[in-house]
Each structure stands twice: as C-alpha cells, then as structure tokens.
Design an enzyme around this catalytic site. Structure first.
Site, short mmCIF file in Angstrom:
data_model
loop_
_atom_site.label_atom_id
_atom_site.label_comp_id
_atom_site.label_asym_id
_atom_site.label_seq_id
_atom_site.Cartn_x
_atom_site.Cartn_y
_atom_site.Cartn_z
N LYS A 186 25.17 -21.60 32.84
CA LYS A 186 26.34 -20.83 33.11
C LYS A 186 26.96 -21.31 34.22
O LYS A 186 28.16 -21.46 34.23
CB LYS A 186 26.23 -19.23 32.95
CG LYS A 186 27.32 -18.50 32.92
CD LYS A 186 27.49 -17.04 33.31
CE LYS A 186 27.24 -16.84 34.88
NZ LYS A 186 27.30 -15.50 35.18
N ASP A 205 28.70 -15.88 29.35
CA ASP A 205 28.56 -14.64 30.19
C ASP A 205 28.41 -13.47 29.42
O ASP A 205 28.44 -13.65 28.26
CB ASP A 205 29.31 -14.63 31.36
CG ASP A 205 30.79 -14.18 30.67
OD1 ASP A 205 30.97 -14.04 29.64
OD2 ASP A 205 31.55 -13.62 31.55
#
Ligand code: SF4
Length: 288
Positions: A186, A205
């Site tokens: 991420k 996310d």
C-alpha cells in the site's frame, strides 16, 4: 434524487422491496399449460451445487457480470466525473515526506497525519536527520497518530536503509521500496503512483477494500488478493487515479456505516447489500 425513481429500502433478505417476484403456485392449482396445450414438464430434482458453480450458473442465467469491461468502464467514468482532481490527501513536499506520511497514516486519518507532519519535517528536514535518531526519540512527535512505537521503528529503519543503501534517495522500484522497514505494497503504491507517477499497483486501503467489494469488483478480503483482482480489470494507466478517486469516494460518500447512497453519483451501478437507498436490484453477495 433522480427523477422518476422511487427510493426503496433494501430488505434484509437482499431482495428489493416492491420488486416483482414469481408467485408460488397455489396448492391444488392445475399445472400451467403452454401454448401447444401440453402441461409444462416437471423439473428434474436439483443436485446440490458448489458456491462457485452456483455463481457461474447465476451469471450465465442473468447475463450479469460484475467485472464486465463495460461495467468497469462505467464505474471508472463515474468516478472520474465525481472526483476529477482526486489526489493523495497527505501533505508532502518530497518522496521521503510522502513515505513518512504514508507510514504514519496506518490506522489513522490523513487529517491527523497532516496535523503532525509540518512540525515533524521542520524539526527533521532531511532523511539523514531521521536516520540519526533512535526510534524512542521520534515517539513524542508522532504519538497522536497511534501505534507510535512501531511507526517510530519503521520510520527510523526506513531512513537508515534509504541513507545506507540508496544514497539518501527514496528508491523507485517496488522491490526496493518493499525492502524498507514498515513499507508494504500500500505504502509503496502510494509513493510510486503519487510521487514518481509509476503505476505499479493499486493502493488498497480500508476505503478501496470496502468499495471494491460493494461494487462487486472483488469478493476477496485480503488486500493483496483485492489488489490482484483490481489490477486484472482496471487499465494500468488508471491504477493510481482509480485508487485516489475511490479513497475520496469512501471519505465523502461511501462511508463504512450508513453510506450516503442517495447522494452517490454511481448509485445505479451499485448493488451492494448494505445500501441505504436503491433504485436497482440488491445483490446479497455484494458486501463491503
Ligand atoms: S450506492 Fe451507496 S454503497 Fe454503492 S457506491 Fe454509492 S454510496 Fe457506496
């Protein structure tokens, strides 16, 4: 509210209230006859099917494919229209600052992180300043972002490795970024996509996870698997923009509890089971 549409509440059963249903035959009623005058043939007993087979059958019967290119295209176009200038909300002036801000944003909010980082980067302007710290020294400065002990270790560890192995420059490849302490896909995708303008993956996310599942772009729960699914169906050149747009949508409209479906610009494309308002059929399997 779109004209001509009557808002409906999705029922717990997942079927649309007021939607037409086939009525069950009344007990004792004569079998329905087809045009030729022959009774309808009795259906053969159904064999139990696996969930996968059932899903495939449902898809082939209804013709609905949630990841059909045309549908994905419509979703992307809708998001583009809603969030034409969506970008990363974390304040930063360099790849290093973005990397630190992204590490700090885990289990926190961008607003909170943006309250912390200006003073932090004023106190420690360069990556070398962070590399010279002990993690404990950093803790008071990032305390309010939560998980400050682990985050301190990650930031100082990433700084030391960036200085020692990458000449003080944040690396620009996925593998090198993933070698930094505290950096997973991420964070690497945020830095590569936002700062270096490289579409190496999709930022997954909490918002992207929830909305991708509600929109039936994935059935997965694991971030890595969700990213793989999204990379299969979103054109590569759109990976970073798509991530930012979905994240904005998650903040503004498609919130975790009580999504604002009546205000949603892509409502007609969404069949999520936890919609709060709907003009389309609800799919029980579409869950955030
Ligand atoms: S219709 Fe509701 S659940 Fe679906 S994307 Fe929009 S806000 Fe989210």
């Amino acid at each position: 509210m779109p004209r001509g549409n009557v808002p409906r509440q999705p029922s717990r059963s997942g079927s649309q209230e007021g939607a037409r249903r086939k009525s069950a035959p009344l007990k004792g009623a004569r079998p329905k006859r087809v045009a030729e005058g022959r009774p309808e043939s009795r259906p053969s007993p159904k064999k139990p099917t696996s969930a996968k087979a059932a899903a495939a059958k449902k898809k082939s019967l209804s013709g609905y494919d949630p990841v059909a290119p045309e549908r994905v295209k419509e979703i992307i176009a809708g998001l583009d229209q809603l969030y034409p200038s969506a970008t990363c909300a974390l304040t930063h002036r360099s790849a290093w600052e973005l990397l630190v801000a992204t590490i700090l944003s885990a289990q926190s909010t961008d607003v909170r992180v943006n309250m912390v980082t200006p003073a932090l980067f004023q106190k420690y302007p360069a990556v070398q300043d962070f590399a010279a710290l002990e993690p404990e020294q950093l803790q008071p400065d990032i305390y309010s972002t939560g998980f400050f002990r682990n985050k301190s270790k990650s930031v100082v560890g990433a700084a030391r490795k960036t200085v020692a192995e990458f000449g003080g420059q944040v690396p620009q490849t996925m593998d090198e970024l993933l070698s930094l302490p505290g950096v997973a896909r991420k964070t690497a995708n945020v830095v590569l996509g936002t700062w270096f303008k490289k579409n190496e993956g999709v930022v997954v996310d909490t918002h992207v996870t929830r909305i991708s599942r509600r929109l039936e772009l994935t059935q997965q729960e694991d971030a890595v698997k969700i990213e793989q699914d999204l990379m299969q169906i979103i054109p590569r050149e759109r990976w970073t923009d798509f991530s930012h747009e979905v994240i904005w949508h998650g903040r503004k409209v498609c919130v975790a509890r009580g999504p604002k479906c009546a205000d949603c610009g892509i409502e007609k494309l969404c069949h999520a089971a936890d919609k709060t308002w709907s003009t389309v059929e609800i799919h029980p399997s579409a869950k955030g």
